[in-house]
Structure formats: structure tokens, C-alpha cells
Design a protein around this motif. Sequence first.
Motif, PDB file in Angstrom:
ATOM      1  N   VAL A 353       0.859  -1.188   0.000  1.00  0.00           N
ATOM      2  CA  VAL A 353       0.000   0.000   0.000  1.00  0.00           C
ATOM      3  C   VAL A 353       0.894   1.237   0.000  1.00  0.00           C
ATOM      4  CG1 VAL A 353      -1.827   1.246   1.222  1.00  0.00           C
ATOM      5  CG2 VAL A 353      -1.783  -1.265   1.246  1.00  0.00           C
ATOM      6  N   ASP A 354       0.773   2.050  -1.043  1.00  0.00           N
ATOM      7  CA  ASP A 354       1.644   3.214  -1.224  1.00  0.00           C
ATOM      8  C   ASP A 354       1.184   4.382  -0.350  1.00  0.00           C
ATOM      9  OD1 ASP A 354       3.480   5.052  -2.141  1.00  0.00           O
ATOM     10  OD2 ASP A 354       2.402   5.473  -4.002  1.00  0.00           O
ATOM     11  N   LEU A 355       2.098   4.884   0.482  1.00  0.00           N
ATOM     12  CA  LEU A 355       1.801   6.016   1.362  1.00  0.00           C
ATOM     13  C   LEU A 355       2.540   7.282   0.958  1.00  0.00           C
ATOM     14  CD1 LEU A 355      -0.013   6.016   4.021  1.00  0.00           C
ATOM     15  CD2 LEU A 355       0.543   3.759   3.136  1.00  0.00           C
ATOM     16  N   SER A 356       3.188   7.287  -0.195  1.00  0.00           N
ATOM     17  CA  SER A 356       4.004   8.443  -0.581  1.00  0.00           C
ATOM     18  C   SER A 356       3.165   9.705  -0.765  1.00  0.00           C
ATOM     19  CB  SER A 356       4.784   8.142  -1.859  1.00  0.00           C
ATOM     20  OG  SER A 356       3.917   7.852  -2.940  1.00  0.00           O
ATOM     21  N   LYS A 357       1.991   9.571  -1.369  1.00  0.00           N
ATOM     22  CA  LYS A 357       1.131  10.748  -1.568  1.00  0.00           C
ATOM     23  C   LYS A 357       0.637  11.289  -0.231  1.00  0.00           C
ATOM     24  CE  LYS A 357      -0.475   9.523  -6.212  1.00  0.00           C
ATOM     25  NZ  LYS A 357       0.221  10.665  -6.857  1.00  0.00           N
ATOM     26  N   TYR A 358       0.409  10.398   0.720  1.00  0.00           N
ATOM     27  CA  TYR A 358      -0.021  10.811   2.056  1.00  0.00           C
ATOM     28  C   TYR A 358       1.076  11.628   2.736  1.00  0.00           C
ATOM     29  CZ  TYR A 358      -2.614  10.203   6.476  1.00  0.00           C
ATOM     30  OH  TYR A 358      -3.345  10.396   7.633  1.00  0.00           O
ATOM     31  N   ILE A 359       2.326  11.148   2.645  1.00  0.00           N
ATOM     32  CA  ILE A 359       3.447  11.866   3.252  1.00  0.00           C
ATOM     33  C   ILE A 359       3.658  13.215   2.577  1.00  0.00           C
ATOM     34  CG2 ILE A 359       5.934  11.826   3.666  1.00  0.00           C
ATOM     35  CD1 ILE A 359       5.756   8.822   3.998  1.00  0.00           C
ATOM     36  N   SER A 360       3.551  13.251   1.254  1.00  0.00           N
ATOM     37  CA  SER A 360       3.731  14.523   0.538  1.00  0.00           C
ATOM     38  C   SER A 360       2.638  15.512   0.922  1.00  0.00           C
ATOM     39  CB  SER A 360       3.749  14.294  -0.967  1.00  0.00           C
ATOM     40  OG  SER A 360       2.487  13.875  -1.448  1.00  0.00           O
TER      41      SER A 360
END
Length: 391
Positions: A353-360
Motif C-alpha cells: 500500500v503506497d503512502l508516498s502521496k499521504y506523506i507529501s
Amino acid sequence: MTKVSFSELIPVAPLKIYAHPSCANLGTLVNDDIIHSRNNDVSEEECHALTRIGYQSESYLLDTECPRFGSGEAKAKLNESVRGKDLYILADVTNHSGEYLAFGNSTFTSPDDIFQDIKRIISACNGKPYRTTVILPYLYENRQNRRNVLESLDCATALQELSSMGVENIITFDSHDPTVQNSIPIQGFDNFTTAFQFIREISRTESDIIFDKEHLMIVSPDDGGMSRAVYYANVLGVDMGMFYKRRNYAAKENVDGKNPIIGIEFLGNSVADKDVIVVDDMIATGTSIIETAYELKKRHAKNIYIVASFGLFSEGLERFDKAYEDGVINRIYTTNLVYASDELKNKPYYTSVDLSKYISLIINTLNHDTSVNDILVPTLRIQELLADIKK
């Protein structure tokens, strides 16, 4: 797309992100997403002015390194200025794939090595950034959060170290015990939940899953994760269950330092013919998760999906392979907040599950000194997602 006003685009300070080598891939994804979103926010006329004030950049990643001497000792070296920058330090302390040479021998990086690198970077900055925020997706030493006998309180000590070095904010995800923030009561500490991202990914990959109490149930493998399971059950409108282990505390001998188990009990309604989502914060050895899955199958659960923010798999994947071959587990979901081996990524039962957009989104929001309350508690977004699924 509606453009926001020019004044709303001005950050508190130019943005810089240090992505430790343990988090290089995630850091690149976060950097690319911020560049993309900021480019879409502005018109061509505003672009030049925003570039001058630091809102737009070709890259927000800080050019720095942590070289090591032959003895294994290290130092941090900045290759560009951080004066007046809003600095975010991103690191995955559980990443064991890195190596370095010490006395001619190759040594893998430990959580302690990576945490020391974080402090080295902060020290090299020499107090020059406008503000320093440390993002530890897996909170360093959070499993050593309380004292039962004469034990060290490593997580609290680490948080106090960062605070004393001038770190203003510490960000983590699905903390094993968020009450450890009491060790730094006047510092910023945000514990973000990943529930929305997991529910969205499950709805995408499991086309036949039905989010109602007749077809679905949430289960916690132990009492420690009960509050997390209660949240999932409440936002999804389904029932919740929990396992607990009865131990023989009178026994003189123990197993792996623990009192022997004499029985496993389940608290909750029947799971027969229902899909079950087992929710936990991490998969370490996997013993509790696998035991829970087999116990659920004994109670005639239909499909079993395991959800854990951090997939450490510290004792390998063999027991998970067997559980999948036995038809006990259907899928395992973990995030890309921590390192995942290529072997794990290629397993037929695994989904990242990709969380990169959440962190950005978190970084972008904080860089403008605006409230993170709406993204800290994802209940409304989950309700909107469920409404879309029902349509």
C-alpha cells in the motif's frame, strides 16, 4: 482545476527533504509528488515569483551524505546550504538492506546506525534551518516503550534526544504506543493512521468484498491492538472480535522468556462464513498473526485478509507461504513505509500500500503552517469512500 490564491501558496520557508538511504525510494516518490502537485497549483505567470520564494523547485531533496571511516565511524556532510529552510528528515530505521565496511568486513545497517545518521544530519545543519521535522514512519524503539523491571526506556530517550537537538516536530504512523509522546510534552508529535489507505486498497483488490456486518468482521490478534480494531469496526459499521491467550503464570519453566500458553480464547460474535480483516500495527516474526489466522479458519471464517502497517517479517516468509498454500490466508497488506524485499513483493499473496502521496500531503500542509487535523483523522474520507463503493 481551480487554482488557489497566490497568498495561499507562499510557504513558511523554502522546503528541503533529507531522505536517508534507508528511505531513498520513498523519498523519491514523495519528492516527485510534491513537484507534480505544486506545478499544478500555479499559473505560468506565478511560476517565476514562486520559484524565487522557494515554493517551486526542480527537486526538494537535500544534497548530503554520511560517509564512513574504515573503523565504521561516520560523519554527515551537507553539500548545500540549509539556512532558513523548512527541513524534513525521512528515515526507515528498520531497513536492513544497507551495508558498510568496518575493518574490512561488510556490516548491515542496524536501527541504531540509522538513528545515529539522523542525529548526524541534524548536527551538521548546526541550527541553521528555519525548522526541523523528523519523519520516522516506524517510530524508533517504540516497542521498548515501558519499564516492567530494570529496563531502559529507549523510545522516550530517543525522542528527548531529538528534542534537545532542536527538532520541533516528530511525525510517525500507527505508533505501537502513542502515549510515549508524553516524554516530550511541549514538542510537536503527530501519529497518523493508515486506515483510509488500507480500506481503499482492499476495495480495489478484493472486488467481491462487502463492507457490512453480515459479510465482514474485524479481528485483533491480541488486546494490544484492540483500539485499532475498534476504529476499523466503527468506521466500517461491522462487528469486532479479539483473541487472548491464557497463560500458566504458576509454571516455573517458560518458552522464549514467556509463560506457557494453555489456551487461546476468542471474544466476539461468530466469524463463520464471513470475510475477516485481521488488523495489527506490525508483522515481526508473524507468530501471532499466523496463529490468529489458523484459529479463525477453525471457526469457519471465509476469507482472511491481514492488514499491518509495517511488514518486518524478521524470521522470513516460510510460515506465510505455508499458510497461503493451506488456504488459511488470502492476502497480506503492508505499506511501503518500511523496507520490503523483492522476495516479499513477488509473493502472490502480498500487496503493498503506497503512502508516498499521504506523506507529501502532510509535508505540503505543514510547510504552509496550516492545520493537519483533516488528514490526521481520516473518518470523513473513509465514509466518502464507502459511499462511492456502495454506488
